[in-house]
Each structure stands twice: as structure tokens, then as C-alpha cells.
Motif scaffolding. Structure first.
Motif, PDB file in Angstrom:
ATOM      1  N   THR A  70      -4.355  -9.318   8.086  1.00 24.54           N
ATOM      2  CA  THR A  70      -4.508  -8.554   7.105  1.00 24.54           C
ATOM      3  C   THR A  70      -5.800  -7.545   7.749  1.00 24.54           C
ATOM      4  OG1 THR A  70      -5.368  -7.270   5.228  1.00 24.54           O
ATOM      5  CG2 THR A  70      -6.937  -8.983   5.081  1.00 24.54           C
ATOM      6  N   LEU A  71      -5.983  -6.211   7.999  1.00 21.77           N
ATOM      7  CA  LEU A  71      -7.688  -5.235   8.678  1.00 21.77           C
ATOM      8  C   LEU A  71      -8.323  -4.935   7.888  1.00 21.77           C
ATOM      9  CD1 LEU A  71      -7.223  -3.462  10.915  1.00 21.77           C
ATOM     10  CD2 LEU A  71      -5.982  -1.616  10.078  1.00 21.77           C
TER      11      LEU A  71
ATOM     12  N   ASP B 242      -7.753  -2.343   1.167  1.00 19.89           N
ATOM     13  CA  ASP B 242      -6.734  -2.389  -0.008  1.00 19.89           C
ATOM     14  C   ASP B 242      -5.574  -2.458   0.860  1.00 19.89           C
ATOM     15  OD1 ASP B 242      -6.020  -2.642  -2.597  1.00 19.89           O
ATOM     16  OD2 ASP B 242      -6.387  -0.686  -2.877  1.00 19.89           O
ATOM     17  N   MET B 243      -4.767  -3.401   0.644  1.00 20.07           N
ATOM     18  CA  MET B 243      -3.579  -3.432   0.799  1.00 20.07           C
ATOM     19  C   MET B 243      -2.608  -3.597  -0.600  1.00 20.07           C
ATOM     20  SD  MET B 243      -3.030  -3.105   4.232  1.00 20.07           S
ATOM     21  CE  MET B 243      -3.995  -3.591   5.881  1.00 20.07           C
TER      22      MET B 243
ATOM     23  N   GLN C 297      -2.814   2.072  -0.108  1.00 20.38           N
ATOM     24  CA  GLN C 297      -2.174   1.616   0.204  1.00 20.38           C
ATOM     25  C   GLN C 297      -0.888   1.805   1.051  1.00 20.38           C
ATOM     26  OE1 GLN C 297      -1.150   0.177  -4.083  1.00 20.38           O
ATOM     27  NE2 GLN C 297      -3.054  -0.534  -4.068  1.00 20.38           N
ATOM     28  N   HIS C 298       0.159   2.533   1.100  1.00 19.35           N
ATOM     29  CA  HIS C 298       0.539   2.828   2.457  1.00 19.35           C
ATOM     30  C   HIS C 298      -0.243   3.136   4.059  1.00 19.35           C
ATOM     31  CE1 HIS C 298       4.993   2.318   0.658  1.00 19.35           C
ATOM     32  NE2 HIS C 298       4.377   3.037  -0.899  1.00 19.35           N
TER      33      HIS C 298
ATOM     34  N   ARG D  72      -1.412   1.712   9.211  1.00 18.63           N
ATOM     35  CA  ARG D  72      -2.625   1.201  10.171  1.00 18.63           C
ATOM     36  C   ARG D  72      -2.228   0.492  10.573  1.00 18.63           C
ATOM     37  NH1 ARG D  72      -5.953   3.885   6.492  1.00 18.63           N
ATOM     38  NH2 ARG D  72      -6.814   6.158   6.779  1.00 18.63           N
ATOM     39  N   LEU D  73      -2.224  -0.696  10.275  1.00 14.33           N
ATOM     40  CA  LEU D  73      -1.806  -2.649  10.760  1.00 14.33           C
ATOM     41  C   LEU D  73      -0.747  -2.215  11.036  1.00 14.33           C
ATOM     42  CD1 LEU D  73      -2.773  -5.250  10.695  1.00 14.33           C
ATOM     43  CD2 LEU D  73      -1.946  -5.547   8.256  1.00 14.33           C
ATOM     44  N   ARG D  74       0.472  -1.989  10.852  1.00 13.81           N
ATOM     45  CA  ARG D  74       1.598  -1.823  11.302  1.00 13.81           C
ATOM     46  C   ARG D  74       1.077  -0.818  12.777  1.00 13.81           C
ATOM     47  NH1 ARG D  74       7.165  -0.687   8.242  1.00 13.81           N
ATOM     48  NH2 ARG D  74       6.260   1.789   8.183  1.00 13.81           N
TER      49      ARG D  74
END
Length: 244
Positions: A163-164, A178-179, A201-202, A207-209
Motif C-alpha cells: 500500500t501507499l 485510505d484504499m 479511495q479511487h 497514486r499507487l498504481r
């Protein structure tokens, strides 16, 4: 590795599976089990040899996971990956730190014997201890048919779950973004582009992707936390070296 153990693991590959939350399978080729018995023989390196203070919460080494106990093959809470994968992940981490962000790792390379442990758990329908947290909307009897694939991609050493986190201006006091779900949640809300997720959440998932894609990692669309470096260094080989 003793011959009988090696043969036993090979026999598992066809009839059993690992949860699809951990799987991306090259369906056209049956994977080969490496004879490596040590991380060095498999060219698996610990991520903290490259990023000494990488944030980790290796779930399967403890009891905070969907089976509710340490998983077979996890003798230590460590993240191992094939060397090119570890190097790419280290680049992601260093890039994020310039933006006061960091990764937090939940799982990396996964021994083949852990795959067998997951399947044994899935067959034991009397064990419902983690249902509320991990599969509240799904009957456990459906997991083998819906959340099962033939082999865990993690056993190929090129996949990580993470996670980020957002940190303060000094790079400290980092907190997970918050994912929408926790790691290893079985349900559609865990899909990376889930319609049930909020706008925030999106955005966090994107951001992580984006950070992972810059170094060649590809997301598995049913799990916002699951990333594989492509092309994989050993796409048709799985390993059973214990995490220790």
C-alpha cells in the motif's frame, strides 16, 4: 530439498491452487518447481538489503491474515524478491520519498508450501474465524471456485502486495492512505476500479498504481494491492525456499 518433498510439491501444482488474491498465471505453460533450497540459489534478495528502512507488515508471518495464524513457509517476517524485482521496487520507494510518500509491504515472494497451506485452509469449512474481517459477503465454500487459481504468482518471485503511505514534510509520521479495504479482503470492493469505492479511495489507488507503473509493475485488477513486475524474470518457475 529432499526428493520426496520435491515430488510432493510437484504433485500439488495441478490439483490444488492458491487464492487468486495472490495469483497471476501464465496459463499456457505449466510452471516448473525450482530445485533451489536457499534464497541465494534462487537469486532472491531481501528488500531491506536495498532499502534498510522499508516499511513492512508481512502478514503471513503472523496471525493477522485470512487463515488466522502463521502460514507454512514463513519462518520470519521478511520480504524476498528476485533481484531485478527488488531493484525495481527500491526505485519506486526512492522516487516516492521525494514526494514525502512511502510504500508499506504486506507480502512478497511466497513459498510453494504456503500455497498448499492456503488450500488446506480453504477446504476446512469448519474454520470460520476470519470470515467477518476477510470474506464477510462470501460463503467460505465458494472461495475455492471463485478466488482460486492454479498457482500463486507470488511463488515466482516477481509479485508484491503493498500500500501507499503519506508522510510529513520530514518524511516521518507516515500513515497508510485510505484504499477502501484492508489487505486480503475477498470481495468486489477490493477491485482496483471498484464502483463502490469513494472518490478519495479511487484517487489513492491511482497514486499507487502510477508510482508502480513507472518502474514496470502491473496491477492485478481484482486486488488494488497486488503488483507484478513485467516481463517477469522467471515467468515459468516457482520456488519453495522458506522465508527465513
Amino acid at each position: 530439498m529432499k526428493h520426496h518433498h520435491f515430488a510432493f510439491l510437484l504433485s500439488l501444482l495441478a490439483p490444488i491452487a492458491c487464492l487468486s488474491i495472490a495469483s497471476r498465471v501464465h496459463a499456457s505453460t505449466q510452471p516448473t518447481l525450482s530445485p533451489a533450497t536457499t534464497a541465494a540459489q534462487a537469486d532472491l534478495v531481501e528488500i531491506r538489503s536495498l532499502v534498510p528502512d522499508m516499511a513492512e507488515d508481512i502478514k503471513y508471518a503472523g496471525s493477522d491474515n485470512f487463515v488466522g495464524r502463521p502460514v507454512d513457509g514463513y519462518r520470519a517476517a521478511r520480504c524476498y524478491l528476485l533481484r531485478p524485482v527488488a531493484e525495481a521496487l527500491a526505485r519506486v520507494e526512492h522516487d516516492l520519498r521525494r514526494q514525502h510518500q512511502r510504500l508499506k509491504l504486506f507480502d512478497c515472494y511466497r513459498p510453494a508450501r504456503a500455497v498448499a497451506d492456503f488450500v488446506r485452509w480453504a477446504h476446512d469449512l469448519s474454520d470460520q474465524r476470519t470470515k467477518a474481517a476477510h470474506y464477510p459477503l462470501i460463503d467460505k465454500s465458494q472461495l475455492l471456485g471463485t478466488y482460486i487459481a492454479s498457482v500463486s504468482g507470488h511463488s515466482r518471485g516477481a509479485t508484491t502486495d503493498l500500500t501507499l503511505m503519506q508522510c510529513n514534510a520530514r518524511g516521518g509520521h507516515c500513515r497508510p492512505l485510505d484504499m477502501g479495504t484492508h489487505f486480503d479482503y475477498f470481495g468486489t470492493l477490493a477491485h482496483t476500479d471498484a464502483t463502490e469505492a469513494t472518490a478519495t479511495q479511487h484517487a489513492n489507488r491511482q497514486r499507487l498504481r502510477a508510482a508502480m507503473q513507472r518502474e514496470g509493475f502491473v496491477n492485478y485488477s481484482m486486488e488494488w494491492w497486488h503488483y507484478t513486475l513485467e516481463p517477469e524474470p522467471t515467468p515459468h518457475t516457482i520456488y519453495d525456499v522458506p522465508v527465513e
